[in-house]
Design a protein around this motif. Structure first.
Motif, PDB file in Angstrom:
ATOM      1  N   ASP A  46       6.469   3.221 -14.053  1.00 37.23           N
ATOM      2  CA  ASP A  46       6.422   4.355 -13.513  1.00 37.23           C
ATOM      3  C   ASP A  46       8.273   4.667 -13.622  1.00 37.23           C
ATOM      4  N   LEU A  47       9.116   5.337 -14.255  1.00 38.18           N
ATOM      5  CA  LEU A  47      10.714   5.497 -14.269  1.00 38.18           C
ATOM      6  C   LEU A  47      11.039   6.221 -12.172  1.00 38.18           C
ATOM      7  N   PRO A  48      12.223   5.645 -11.720  1.00 42.77           N
ATOM      8  CA  PRO A  48      11.942   5.951 -10.214  1.00 42.77           C
ATOM      9  C   PRO A  48      11.911   7.721 -10.260  1.00 42.77           C
ATOM     10  N   THR A  49      11.978   8.247  -9.397  1.00 41.67           N
ATOM     11  CA  THR A  49      12.113  10.415  -9.119  1.00 41.67           C
ATOM     12  C   THR A  49      13.476  10.379  -8.386  1.00 41.67           C
ATOM     13  N   LEU A  50      14.162   9.843  -7.801  1.00 43.84           N
ATOM     14  CA  LEU A  50      14.565  10.502  -6.248  1.00 43.84           C
ATOM     15  C   LEU A  50      16.561   8.749  -6.610  1.00 43.84           C
ATOM     16  N   ARG A  51      17.138   9.492  -6.465  1.00 43.69           N
ATOM     17  CA  ARG A  51      18.604   8.941  -6.576  1.00 43.69           C
ATOM     18  C   ARG A  51      19.429   8.794  -5.532  1.00 43.69           C
ATOM     19  N   VAL A  52      20.246   7.655  -4.973  1.00 45.31           N
ATOM     20  CA  VAL A  52      21.038   7.860  -3.806  1.00 45.31           C
ATOM     21  C   VAL A  52      22.361   7.468  -4.691  1.00 45.31           C
ATOM     22  N   SER A  53      23.465   7.852  -4.037  1.00 46.75           N
ATOM     23  CA  SER A  53      24.999   6.284  -4.416  1.00 46.75           C
ATOM     24  C   SER A  53      25.090   6.160  -2.838  1.00 46.75           C
ATOM     25  N   PHE A  54      25.926   4.583  -3.675  1.00 46.75           N
ATOM     26  CA  PHE A  54      26.163   3.956  -2.691  1.00 46.75           C
ATOM     27  C   PHE A  54      27.443   3.836  -2.748  1.00 46.75           C
TER      28      PHE A  54
ATOM     29  N   GLY B 164       1.138  -1.153  -0.087  1.00 44.57           N
ATOM     30  CA  GLY B 164      -0.128  -0.087  -0.294  1.00 44.57           C
ATOM     31  C   GLY B 164       0.870   1.526  -0.164  1.00 44.57           C
ATOM     32  N   HIS B 165       2.397   1.348   0.554  1.00 46.72           N
ATOM     33  CA  HIS B 165       2.862   2.464   0.385  1.00 46.72           C
ATOM     34  C   HIS B 165       3.186   2.892  -1.202  1.00 46.72           C
ATOM     35  N   ALA B 166       3.117   4.240  -1.608  1.00 46.67           N
ATOM     36  CA  ALA B 166       3.578   4.770  -2.661  1.00 46.67           C
ATOM     37  C   ALA B 166       4.892   4.031  -2.913  1.00 46.67           C
ATOM     38  N   ASP B 167       6.203   4.151  -2.227  1.00 46.95           N
ATOM     39  CA  ASP B 167       6.810   4.139  -2.465  1.00 46.95           C
ATOM     40  C   ASP B 167       7.538   2.433  -3.108  1.00 46.95           C
ATOM     41  N   PHE B 168       6.692   1.676  -2.889  1.00 44.96           N
ATOM     42  CA  PHE B 168       6.594  -0.154  -3.578  1.00 44.96           C
ATOM     43  C   PHE B 168       5.814   0.098  -4.515  1.00 44.96           C
ATOM     44  N   GLY B 169       5.198   1.133  -5.641  1.00 38.79           N
ATOM     45  CA  GLY B 169       4.229   0.861  -6.412  1.00 38.79           C
ATOM     46  C   GLY B 169       4.490   0.078  -7.511  1.00 38.79           C
ATOM     47  N   GLY B 170       6.361  -0.128  -7.465  1.00 38.56           N
ATOM     48  CA  GLY B 170       6.160  -0.758  -8.693  1.00 38.56           C
ATOM     49  C   GLY B 170       5.900  -2.282  -8.717  1.00 38.56           C
TER      50      GLY B 170
ATOM     51  N   GLN C   9      -2.281   7.526  -2.812  1.00 35.21           N
ATOM     52  CA  GLN C   9      -1.953   5.974  -2.804  1.00 35.21           C
ATOM     53  C   GLN C   9      -3.410   5.349  -3.407  1.00 35.21           C
ATOM     54  N   THR C  10      -5.070   5.691  -2.682  1.00 32.88           N
ATOM     55  CA  THR C  10      -5.993   4.837  -3.717  1.00 32.88           C
ATOM     56  C   THR C  10      -5.715   5.802  -5.241  1.00 32.88           C
ATOM     57  N   ARG C  11      -5.406   7.217  -5.347  1.00 33.26           N
ATOM     58  CA  ARG C  11      -5.458   7.213  -6.714  1.00 33.26           C
ATOM     59  C   ARG C  11      -4.314   6.853  -7.586  1.00 33.26           C
ATOM     60  N   PHE C  12      -3.577   6.639  -7.223  1.00 33.63           N
ATOM     61  CA  PHE C  12      -2.437   5.660  -7.588  1.00 33.63           C
ATOM     62  C   PHE C  12      -3.011   4.734  -8.710  1.00 33.63           C
ATOM     63  N   VAL C  13      -3.199   3.935  -7.150  1.00 31.36           N
ATOM     64  CA  VAL C  13      -3.204   1.938  -7.357  1.00 31.36           C
ATOM     65  C   VAL C  13      -4.287   2.412  -8.797  1.00 31.36           C
ATOM     66  N   LEU C  14      -5.543   2.935  -8.564  1.00 29.44           N
ATOM     67  CA  LEU C  14      -6.679   3.166  -9.221  1.00 29.44           C
ATOM     68  C   LEU C  14      -6.351   3.436 -10.398  1.00 29.44           C
ATOM     69  N   GLN C  15      -5.338   4.691 -10.417  1.00 26.33           N
ATOM     70  CA  GLN C  15      -4.914   5.092 -11.941  1.00 26.33           C
ATOM     71  C   GLN C  15      -4.870   3.600 -13.067  1.00 26.33           C
ATOM     72  N   LYS C  16      -4.257   2.848 -12.139  1.00 24.71           N
ATOM     73  CA  LYS C  16      -3.101   1.822 -12.664  1.00 24.71           C
ATOM     74  C   LYS C  16      -3.728   1.035 -13.308  1.00 24.71           C
TER      75      LYS C  16
ATOM     76  N   ALA D 247      18.186  -5.608  -8.685  1.00 24.52           N
ATOM     77  CA  ALA D 247      17.738  -4.666  -9.225  1.00 24.52           C
ATOM     78  C   ALA D 247      16.573  -5.642 -10.983  1.00 24.52           C
ATOM     79  N   LEU D 248      17.543  -7.046 -10.827  1.00 22.07           N
ATOM     80  CA  LEU D 248      15.970  -8.152 -11.160  1.00 22.07           C
ATOM     81  C   LEU D 248      15.831  -8.162 -10.722  1.00 22.07           C
ATOM     82  N   GLY D 249      15.684  -8.428  -9.913  1.00 29.72           N
ATOM     83  CA  GLY D 249      13.720  -8.803  -8.920  1.00 29.72           C
ATOM     84  C   GLY D 249      13.661  -7.020  -8.768  1.00 29.72           C
ATOM     85  N   ASN D 250      13.372  -6.078  -9.140  1.00 31.13           N
ATOM     86  CA  ASN D 250      12.897  -5.141  -8.734  1.00 31.13           C
ATOM     87  C   ASN D 250      12.592  -4.418 -10.016  1.00 31.13           C
ATOM     88  N   VAL D 251      11.611  -4.086 -10.214  1.00 37.82           N
ATOM     89  CA  VAL D 251      11.663  -3.723 -11.199  1.00 37.82           C
ATOM     90  C   VAL D 251      11.255  -1.437 -11.258  1.00 37.82           C
TER      91      VAL D 251
END
Length: 606
Positions: free
Chosen positions: A312-320, A86-92, A117-124, A348-352
């Motif tokens: 949908d494409l990612p919206t933020l990035r970090v450096s490891f 249900g969390h937006a970060d795991f919308g993929g 998130q109701t709007r996001f999942v319903l739109q998809k 990345a192989l298992g998380n689109v």
């Protein structure tokens, strides 16, 4: 002449649905109730709460992170269910499973109503042409407003461009925790039978071709220590048999043959071994050493691939990056850039919804995701596996749209007691927030803002402080809008250690009057480590290892004990929100530390 394609058949004995909702609206609890109602458990088998949330992090955080498939039986019909986060970060996780279901159960809280998130999942779901079945949950709460919530969902469907069939959705009222449901909000409720009957009546059976050439798409990847890599998906056409030789059609390259060594279905919480699966079945297969999400498993004679899964494409990035602090290598088992890079690429192989890329620096990797929570879950998973690394401050991923530089913006819903409205509105206005809607619900105010994603870095802790811990904040990515201009940085400075050693109560006692400490007494620190938050904007370099001078002269007040207040314990999310560009979060299996990129104070001045 070639023979015409056979017409799709209808499997009346099967229904396939995804359960979608905003976070904490009761999806996984509803699945527990369906398990109990349909009797999928053995007589001696106990059912834990949120049974499908089997991961350690899912149970600790109380959220669903990975999509999971299961099945139940009702009146001779097999109902295949996919529980989604249900969390937006795991919308993929939501986006990739909607292609293998025929309808959705949309859960909406009877008090909170439509959330971001109701709007996001319903739109998809509408984009896949799926018909929703509305479940107004938590109907037993005294403050429920079920009729208004149904109207909100209808208005949202109209706004999202639903067709006439999707607008004619059935409504079921339920209390997932109590395990009851009904077609009338005020009527008596006995069990979840009315909901199951509604599914059989309104969820369409799959229209498939069970006798055509095989097509199966990899939607989710898993791993079993005995069976190796597992692939979860739905048989779209034909039949999939155990020990059959099939081919994998990758995105690029030639088809690769392999043999299906094991084939499983699901029944409640159990995995059932199958000899054959027919088109429309969600199954788990083993036998593939290499496969990527979206690959199609086909008949060797007809290697036809299905459309790739689009998210949908990612919206933020970090450096490891490799941990370069003086304490590196003390806790972790995997510390080299090669080990860190391999682990990130495996994720990345298992998380689109995650992207991993290399940078100009060989020991640094750029990881892009949907939000801070998704990155934090990845960090926590890696540290529990024994990895040690450093993480930079999150930054947004801008895009150029129609010649204008645009940035991601988020829908933010803030709910809090009315007396704190001034502080919340002022803070969000400073972060370039735009007020869209105001609603008052029984003494609490509910505000909806549109805020740039970068303006929300570090805001959650401020929001909880401003609302005295009584506020609730929800956010989800809305899209991209033109760049909103510069934002003020962190309003406080850092307390930075100047020496390597163990902190002393004597030194910390003198510092705590003008700072909030992140460490307590007797903790090993090194030069350049951030040990606290200063009350001023500028950084403060302090020797936190200084001991009290010992003399043989006694005087009044000299022997008073040093009393140190408890430090603020940082979590991964709060640390990522707090740090600035010149700072890093050091992650080890046993510790989280904040540090400056350049450790010596004299080099930082340059």
């Amino acid at each position: 002449m070639s023979s015409p394609e056979p017409a799709p058949a209808t499997r009346a004995e099967v229904r396939t649905l995804a359960i979608i909702a905003h976070v904490d609206h009761g999806k996984t609890t509803l699945v527990d109730g369906l398990f109990r109602c349909t009797g999928v458990l053995r007589a001696h088998q106990a059912l834990p709460d949120q049974a499908l949330d089997s991961g350690d992090l899912e149970r600790e955080r109380g959220i669903t992170i990975l999509s999971k498939a299961t099945s139940i039986e009702w009146k001779g019909v097999c109902i295949q269910l996919v529980d989604t986060p249900g969390h937006a970060d795991f919308g993929g996780e939501v986006e990739r499973v909607l292609g293998m279901v025929d309808a959705v159960l949309l859960l909406v809280d009877a008090v909170e109503g439509v959330m971001p998130q109701t709007r996001f999942v319903l739109q998809k779901a509408l984009g896949h042409g799926l018909r929703p079945i509305l479940v107004v949950n938590k109907i037993d709460r005294p403050e429920q407003r079920a009729a208004a919530v149904v109207d909100e969902v209808f208005d949202l469907l109209v706004e999202l461009g639903a067709d006439s069939e999707q607008l004619d959705f059935p409504v079921v009222y339920s209390s997932a925790k109590a395990g009851v449901a009904g077609l009338d909000a005020e009527g008596p409720m006995k069990d979840l039978g009315p909901l199951l009957d509604t599914i059989l009546e309104h969820a369409p059976p799959p229209h498939v071709d069970p006798d055509g050439p095989l097509q199966f798409q990899a939607v989710t990847l898993g791993y079993d220590e005995f069976l190796g890599r597992l692939v979860i998906g739905r048989v779209e056409r034909g039949r999939l048999r155990r020990n059959a030789t099939v081919v994998r059609v990758p995105e690029r390259g030639d088809p690769e043959p392999f043999r299906v060594t094991k084939l499983f279905g699901t029944r409640g919480l159990e995995r059932i071994e199958l000899e054959e699966a027919v088109a429309g079945d969600i199954v788990i297969l083993a036998g593939l050493d290499v496969i990527e999400l979206g690959d199609t498993v086909c008949d060797p004679a007809r290697p036809e691939s299905l459309p790739r899964i689009a998210v949908d494409l990612p919206t933020l990035r970090v450096s490891f990056s490799v941990n370069t602090s003086p304490f590196s290598g003390q806790d972790g088992r995997f510390v080299t850039s090669r080990q860190i890079g391999e682990r990130l690429r495996r994720e990345a192989l298992g998380n689109v919804s995650i992207r991993v890329g290399d940078t100009d620096q060989g020991d640094t990797f750029e990881v892009a995701g949907r939000g801070e929570l998704q990155i934090a879950v990845l960090i926590e998973t890696m540290r529990r596996e024994g990895y040690e690394f450093s993480v930079s401050r999150p930054e947004i991923i801008p895009r150029e749209i129609d010649g204008h530089m645009c940035e991601p913006v988020e829908d933010v819903i803030a709910e809090f007691p009315q007396e704190y409205a001034g502080a919340v509105m002022e803070k969000l206005a400073l972060r370039k927030g735009r007020l869209e809607e105001v609603e008052i619900r029984g003494g609490r105010r509910c505000l909806r803002f549109v805020v740039p994603s970068r303006g929300l870095f570090g805001y959650r802790s401020e929001f909880l402080t401003d609302t005295r811990g009584e506020g609730v904040l929800y956010r989800t990515v809305r899209g991209y809008e033109p760049h909103a201009g510069p934002l003020d940085g962190r309003g406080v400075g850092a307390i930075v250690a100047t020496e390597t050693g163990k902190t002393t109560p004597y030194a910390l006692c003198n510092i705590q009057e003008r700072a909030t400490l992140f460490v307590g007494p007797g903790v090993p620190v090194y030069q350049g480590q951030v040990v606290g938050e200063s009350r001023r904007v500028s950084d403060l370099n302090v020797n936190v290892c200084r001991a009290k001078k010992l003399t043989n002269i006694r005087a009044a007040g000299r022997d008073e004990a040093s009393v140190v207040s408890p430090p603020r314990r940082l979590t991964i999310e709060s640390a990522l929100e707090w740090i600035e560009d010149e700072e890093l979060l050091e992650v080890t299996p046993k510790a989280l530390r904040l540090r400056k990129r350049v450790l010596p104070a004299n080099l930082r001045k340059r």
